[in-house]
Structures are given as structure tokens and as C-alpha cells.
Design a protein around this motif. Structure first.
Motif, PDB file in Angstrom:
ATOM      1  N   THR A  16      44.284  34.659  49.807  1.00  0.00           N
ATOM      2  CA  THR A  16      43.660  35.573  50.750  1.00  0.00           C
ATOM      3  C   THR A  16      44.193  35.173  52.108  1.00  0.00           C
ATOM      4  OG1 THR A  16      41.671  35.742  49.428  1.00  0.00           O
ATOM      5  CG2 THR A  16      41.507  36.443  51.714  1.00  0.00           C
ATOM      6  N   ALA A  26      39.897  35.296  44.662  1.00  0.00           N
ATOM      7  CA  ALA A  26      39.660  35.847  43.319  1.00  0.00           C
ATOM      8  C   ALA A  26      39.961  37.340  43.309  1.00  0.00           C
ATOM      9  CB  ALA A  26      38.212  35.596  42.911  1.00  0.00           C
ATOM     10  N   GLY A  27      40.671  37.789  42.277  1.00  0.00           N
ATOM     11  CA  GLY A  27      40.971  39.209  42.116  1.00  0.00           C
ATOM     12  C   GLY A  27      42.009  39.753  43.073  1.00  0.00           C
ATOM     13  N   ALA A  28      42.702  38.861  43.802  1.00  0.00           N
ATOM     14  CA  ALA A  28      43.703  39.337  44.758  1.00  0.00           C
ATOM     15  C   ALA A  28      44.878  39.976  44.031  1.00  0.00           C
ATOM     16  CB  ALA A  28      44.193  38.172  45.615  1.00  0.00           C
ATOM     17  N   VAL A  29      45.356  41.087  44.567  1.00  0.00           N
ATOM     18  CA  VAL A  29      46.514  41.778  44.007  1.00  0.00           C
ATOM     19  C   VAL A  29      47.767  41.267  44.708  1.00  0.00           C
ATOM     20  CG1 VAL A  29      47.651  43.993  43.666  1.00  0.00           C
ATOM     21  CG2 VAL A  29      45.161  43.807  43.432  1.00  0.00           C
ATOM     22  N   ASP A  47      54.346  40.478  31.850  1.00  0.00           N
ATOM     23  CA  ASP A  47      53.156  39.646  31.722  1.00  0.00           C
ATOM     24  C   ASP A  47      53.305  38.691  30.552  1.00  0.00           C
ATOM     25  OD1 ASP A  47      52.704  41.096  29.420  1.00  0.00           O
ATOM     26  OD2 ASP A  47      51.034  42.265  30.228  1.00  0.00           O
ATOM     27  N   VAL A  57      47.621  40.132  39.243  1.00  0.00           N
ATOM     28  CA  VAL A  57      46.250  40.077  39.768  1.00  0.00           C
ATOM     29  C   VAL A  57      45.672  38.700  39.488  1.00  0.00           C
ATOM     30  CG1 VAL A  57      43.940  41.076  39.670  1.00  0.00           C
ATOM     31  CG2 VAL A  57      45.962  42.544  39.386  1.00  0.00           C
ATOM     32  N   ALA A  58      45.146  38.041  40.555  1.00  0.00           N
ATOM     33  CA  ALA A  58      44.532  36.726  40.404  1.00  0.00           C
ATOM     34  C   ALA A  58      43.265  36.819  39.586  1.00  0.00           C
ATOM     35  CB  ALA A  58      44.232  36.129  41.776  1.00  0.00           C
ATOM     36  N   ASP A  59      42.959  35.749  38.832  1.00  0.00           N
ATOM     37  CA  ASP A  59      41.748  35.758  38.012  1.00  0.00           C
ATOM     38  C   ASP A  59      40.522  35.478  38.880  1.00  0.00           C
ATOM     39  OD1 ASP A  59      41.653  33.016  38.474  1.00  0.00           O
ATOM     40  OD2 ASP A  59      42.599  32.510  36.570  1.00  0.00           O
ATOM     41  N   THR A  60      39.380  35.307  38.223  1.00  0.00           N
ATOM     42  CA  THR A  60      38.129  35.128  38.975  1.00  0.00           C
ATOM     43  C   THR A  60      38.073  33.804  39.712  1.00  0.00           C
ATOM     44  OG1 THR A  60      37.100  34.230  36.975  1.00  0.00           O
ATOM     45  CG2 THR A  60      36.822  36.599  37.409  1.00  0.00           C
ATOM     46  N   HIS A  61      38.972  32.884  39.388  1.00  0.00           N
ATOM     47  CA  HIS A  61      39.022  31.598  40.079  1.00  0.00           C
ATOM     48  C   HIS A  61      40.125  31.556  41.131  1.00  0.00           C
ATOM     49  CE1 HIS A  61      36.188  30.023  37.146  1.00  0.00           C
ATOM     50  NE2 HIS A  61      36.988  30.432  36.169  1.00  0.00           N
ATOM     51  N   GLY A  62      40.813  32.673  41.301  1.00  0.00           N
ATOM     52  CA  GLY A  62      41.894  32.703  42.278  1.00  0.00           C
ATOM     53  C   GLY A  62      43.214  32.237  41.717  1.00  0.00           C
TER      54      GLY A  62
END
Length: 601
Positions: A16, A26-29, A47, A57-62
Motif C-alpha cells: 500500500t 491486504a487485497g492490493a491489486v 498463476d 492480487v495480494a492475499d488477506t495477509h498482504g
């Protein structure tokens, strides 16, 4: 050719970039690019399952999932939609071999980012890319070379820009290895290096802990006026500058300014040289807690050091030479509140500045302390000398100025054709409180000059003066002071308390050797047993006074204090060593008689 793996590594947690420092998002594209700015987007990605994708796309932990880059690509720039990108190496790339410096993420070599350092190519984008990619606490390294730039470089907080060698100045025939950041003639921007505050940098925290080490900024090709070497506005804290040279920029060498309600704060400058810049060498505005050690300003177009309020600060071993204005200028409003403070200027020197070596005209309450100041050949005044300039000048200062030891030595510039300067060693005018304890002041016209209008001006006993040239000086020494015996003062001795525990001698051969000049002034002598003055009462026309201080030469002056009985004429009979007897011609005289004992000199 083959595809290389990216992501899912411990170094691939990100992004971020709202603060420019790259924290977990988290969730960053994430999109991938071939350059730090602009460039072409890599969309040929795979992938983990081998399916085509164009972004990650980043996971929930970034963290980033593992993916594969385009064929043959070993490094890419990751973009999370902010202002800055960060470099990612493929997992198969060994340390130091990637375009972005390999997996050694706290040490970034600008050559790995495409910088040439050949004194020709524009290296702005490459150096800036390395700075943006560097994590907090990391180092961006400039190998030896001449790095051309066309726009300001921004150093993020807690990042160090480090070179190999700092050249102090350019001299014909002097070894001068190319270790520069050298702006191109078409350079556009306020400063060669900018340190941005939280507002302008978009950082999530206070902007702080920048470092610049072993770097030279060479502005000799700059054409636009007013380009500073280093500029900082607002709350930029704890900056460290060491072994840094800034020369020939068209603005200030270092310029710190107000923004957003704040000023830069608490910088540390060690061995910083500012050489022949267009404006002030060091332009410091309201910099609390700045420390400058072994810093020099030479040949600057205005003042060497322009210190406009630097509360609780210190200048140690600094030098101001051959500047077009003042060598060191202590100015501005230093305030009167509990948060205000002064500055210590110790072991500093000035030489051949066009105006005063040191000028203090600041207002406020905190004291300015100056000690071990050496001034020489200041007040050049375009070679004409005079102008009322001094090695040390205090003019219109309401702030207390406390000077321990100061020396002044006059002379001419190196070519020997100009007038002897400065005109004065010390000159003080219209100031609230100035105290100078000691010094040796040799100047063209006057070592010490009181310009008038001072509330308190205190000159110490150990100040020697000379006038004239160095080849034929005229001594204007005060008489010596022997603190172990008698005190000899040339001129006037003024004491406010008027107290002494020793004998006073006045040898002047004139009738008014001792003057009590105030209306109502007089002499008071203590009375009591064996005193030199008292009152005694006659009994049957006589009284004997016991007083061992009465000698054969003592003059005893008597007068009637209060009459009593039948008055008669008074007389005195001395009894040396024991006292004296006061007699009246009337045996019925019971008057109170006052007496005073006086000795001949």
C-alpha cells in the motif's frame, strides 16, 4: 528462454504505497511494469495453475501468491496504484544479479537500476528508482562517477544516499575523482535533492532519519537561478549529513523552510562544505536543536551561515570564508517563551567576508554564547575596507550576547592590492546586553568600538587592542591587571556595590582627590568601642575617652552635639595609645560632644 517464478517469498509482502514506504496491503491489486515510471506493463503472466493472468492480487495477509513472469524476465516493477513502484526479483535470481540489486534488499546500487555515471546520460530515473525501492534503514549506493540529473531527487524517510568519496573543492592540478551528482543545464526544480515532509511526501508517519553520506552535489552546469543543493520544508526531522560537499548551485547550499505549521527539526551536520553557491551557504530558518560540526561556507553569494532562530543548537569548529555578505549571521526572532533557547558558537573562524565576520542582530530573550572566535580580514567591502564592518558586530540585538574569547587580525586579500580590513575588531551598537570577557583585537581603525545606544555593554579587563597594519601595528593596550595585588585600570573604574574589605589609597595630588558628587552624598563612619567617631558626655566640664587607635599624630575634631549646663570652650588633650580627654572651660558644662579621629596621609 524460460519463465521465472515471483511472489510467495518472505520479501514479497506489500504494497500500500500511500506513504511511499511500502507496507502490507491486504487485497492490493498489483500490476507489473518494465520501468519505475511509465514504461510498458507486463500482462503475459501465469498463476500457480498455469492459467494466464494480467495482474496479481495480494492475499488477506498482504502476501503475493506465487506466479510466473513473462518469458526471460528476471525482474519487474510492482505498482499498487500509488505514486511509486517497487522492484521485484525473480526467485531464481541470485543476490546482486538482478536489475534491481538482487535479493540484498537493504543495499541498492544505482548501477543495477540503469544509472551510467558517465557524465553524459540522464540518471535521474535510475537513481530515483533505487531510492524508492530501498526499504527504511537501507542504503542507496553511488559508485564513483558523475551522475547527471534533470529533476530533483527525493530521498524517502530513513533511507541513506551514500557515495564513495567527497571532493571538497575544485582546484587546478588537484586530484579530483568523479564522485558527483551533477545537474544538467536543463535541470528544472527547486533543489538538486529534496527532503519532503509528511504532507508533500504522502508518508504515513513523520518524515525523518534521512541520511546523505560521502556525496558531492556539483551545480556548475546549472543555468536557472535559485536552485538549492538540498531543500527541506516542514516537519523533516533528524536528518544526518556527513562528508557532504555542495558547490556552485545557483541557490542556497542547504535551505530549510517553514511549511504546514512546522519547520525542519534536529538535524546533524558533520563535515559539510558549501562552496561558491549563488545565495546563502546554510540558510536555516527556525531549526531547533541543529548541530553543525566542522562545516564550512566559502565564496557564497550572500551569507555563509544565515541562522534565523536555531534554539538549543550549536556550531562547533565551523568556518565562513570569502562570502559576499556576513560570514555568520545570527538573526530573526528567537522568542521569549519557555520553549525558546539560544545557540553556542564555539571554536569557529571567519576570513575575508565582504561584510562582518559575525553579525548578531537577533531579538528575543535567550542568550547567544560565543567562545573562542577567530576573525581575520573580514569587512573587505569590495576591497575598499571601512564601511563600519567588524570581525564581530552586534547591532540592534535585544537578545543577550555573551562572548568569552575573541580575536581579530586584519589584512588584505591574497593578491595584496586591497585596503586593510576590517575597520573594527568588535563593534557594538543599540543592543540590550553584550558582555565580552577577553580578546586580542587588531583592526584597521579601532580594536573596540562602542557605537552607542547600548543598554549594558561590559568589556572585560583582559582585552588588548591594536590598530593599523600588521606590519606596523599601534598598540592601545590597557594597563596590566594584577589580581593578586593592586588593581590598575586604564580609564574609569565603576562599581555598583561599592564594597571593599581592604584599604583604599588615593594618590592624586589635587585638592579634590576624593569627590562625593551626588547631592546629599556624604561620609559615614561606624561608631562604637574604640571607633574613629562617637559622642561622649561631659561631667563637670570633662570626659576621658578610651581609644587605643589615637596616636600622637591623630587629629581629633570635636563639636558640641547637644548643649547642657553652662557652656564653655572645648579643648582636647591626647593620651597616645590609650585615648584622649575632652575639656570645657566651664566646670558646669554637661554637653554631649561629638568627636572624629583623622590621620594625616
Amino acid at each position: 528462454m524460460a519463465r521465472h517464478d515471483f511472489g510467495a517469498g518472505i520479501g514479497d509482502f506489500v504494497v500500500t504505497p500511500s506513504d511511499g514506504l511500502w507496507s502490507v496491503g491486504a487485497g492490493a491489486v498489483i500490476t507489473l511494469w518494465d520501468a519505475a515510471d511509465d514504461g510498458l506493463q507486463y500482462t503475459d503472466l501465469l498463476d500457480q495453475a498455469g492459467s494466464p493472468i494480467t495482474q496479481v492480487v495480494a492475499d488477506t495477509h498482504g502476501g503475493l501468491p506465487r506466479f510466473q513472469g513473462p518469458d526471460g524476465v528476471t525482474g519487474m516493477w510492482a505498482d499498487a496504484g500509488g505514486e511509486k513502484r517497487v522492484f521485484m526479483d525473480a526467485h531464481s535470481v541470485t543476490a546482486g544479479s538482478g536489475t534491481g540489486g538482487g535479493s540484498v534488499r537493504d543495499w541498492h546500487n544505482v548501477r543495477d537500476y540503469g544509472a551510467a555515471g558517465d557524465n553524459v546520460a540522464d540518471d535521474t530515473a535510475a537513481i530515483q528508482a533505487a531510492l524508492f525501492a530501498c526499504p527504511m534503514g537501507g542504503i542507496v549506493y553511488l559508485p564513483a562517477g558523475a551522475y547527471r540529473t534533470s529533476a530533483p531527487l527525493t530521498i524517502p524517510p530513513a533511507v541513506t544516499l551514500q557515495g564513495t568519496h567527497t571532493n571538497l573543492m575544485t582546484v587546478v592540478g588537484l586530484v579530483d575523482p568523479p564522485c558527483y551528482i551533477r545537474p544538467l543545464p536543463a535541470f528544472a526544480g527547486a533543489a538538486v535533492i529534496q527532503l519532503l515532509d509528511q504532507i508533500d511526501g504522502g508518508y504515513s508517519t513523520i518524515s525523518a532519519e534521512h541520511r546523505i553520506l560521502n556525496v558531492m552535489i556539483d551545480g556548475s552546469d546549472l543555468t536557472a537561478p535559485g536552485t538549492d543543493g538540498i531543500q527541506a520544508k516542514g516537519n523533516v526531522q533528524n536528518v544526518g549529513l556527513r562528508d557532504l560537499t555542495i558547490r556552485k548551485v545557483t541557490g542556497a547550499g542547504i535551505n530549510t523552510q517553514f511549511q504546514g505549521g512546522f519547520f525542519p527539526y534536529s538535524w546533524r551536520c558533520h563535515r559539510v562544505m558549501v562552496d561558491n553557491v549563488g545565495w546563502h551557504g546554510f540558510a536555516v530558518q527556525v531549526m531547533t536543536d541543529i548541530t553543525m560540526v566542522d562545516c564550512q561556507a566559502i565564496g557564497c553569494g550572500a551569507n555563509g551561515f544565515e541562522i534565523n532562530n536555531a534554539a538549543n543548537s550549536q556550531m562547533i569548529g565551523c568556518r565562513a570564508e570569502w562570502n559576499r555578505g556576513e560570514g555568520i549571521h545570527i538573526t530573526g526572532d528567537w522568542a521569549t517563551g519557555a520553549g525558546s533557547g539560544g545557540i553556542l558558537i564555539g571554536d569557529c573562524s571567519t576570513d575575508r567576508n565582504d561584510k562582518n565576520g559575525v553579525l548578531v542582530d537577533a531579538v528575543g530573550s535567550p542568550p547567544i554564547q560565543i567562545d573562542n572566535l577567530l576573525t581575520r580580514r573580514d569587512g573587505r567591502n569590495d576591497g575598499a575596507g571601512g564601511g563600519g564592518y567588524a570581525g564581530l558586530a552586534v547591532d540592534g540585538a535585544t537578545i543577550p550576547v555573551i562572548v568569552g574569547l575573541v580575536t581579530c587580525y586584519p589584512g588584505v586579500d591574497d593578491n595584496g592590492t586591497q585596503q586593510n580590513s576590517p575597520q573594527n575588531g568588535i563593534r557594538v551598537a543599540d543592543s540590550a546586553y553584550v558582555s565580552v570577557a577577553a580578546g586580542f583585537l587588531h583592526a584597521a581603525a579601532a580594536g573596540w568600538s562602542d557605537g552607542g545606544g547600548n543598554v549594558v555593554l561590559r568589556r572585560g579587563l583582559n582585552i588588548a587592542e591594536r590598530t593599523g597594519t600588521t606590519a606596523a601595528p599601534v598598540d592601545v593596550y590597557a594597563v596590566p591587571t594584577d589580581v593578586a595585588g593592586n588593581l590598575e585600570v586604564g580609564g574609569y573604574l565603576a562599581t555598583e556595590s561599592g564594597q571593599s574589605a581592604g584599604q583604599w589609597n588615593i594618590w592624586a595630588g589635587q585638592a579634590k582627590a576624593l569627590n562625593l558628587g551626588g547631592v546629599g552624598g556624604g561620609i559615614a563612619i561606624a561608631e562604637g568601642a574604640n571607633a574613629r567617631m562617637n559622642v561622649s558626655t561631659l561631667v563637670a566640664g570633662a570626659v576621658t575617652v578610651a581609644n587605643t587607635s589615637a596616636t600622637a599624630n591623630t587629629r581629633i575634631l570635636v563639636s558640641r552635639q547637644a548643649g547642657g549646663g553652662t557652656l564653655g570652650h572645648l579643648s582636647v588633650t591626647k593620651n597616645p595609645g590609650t585615648g584622649f580627654t575632652i575639656n570645657s572651660s566651664s566646670n558646669a558644662d554637661t554637653s554631649a560632644v561629638a568627636w572624629v579621629l583623622v590621620e594625616p596621609a
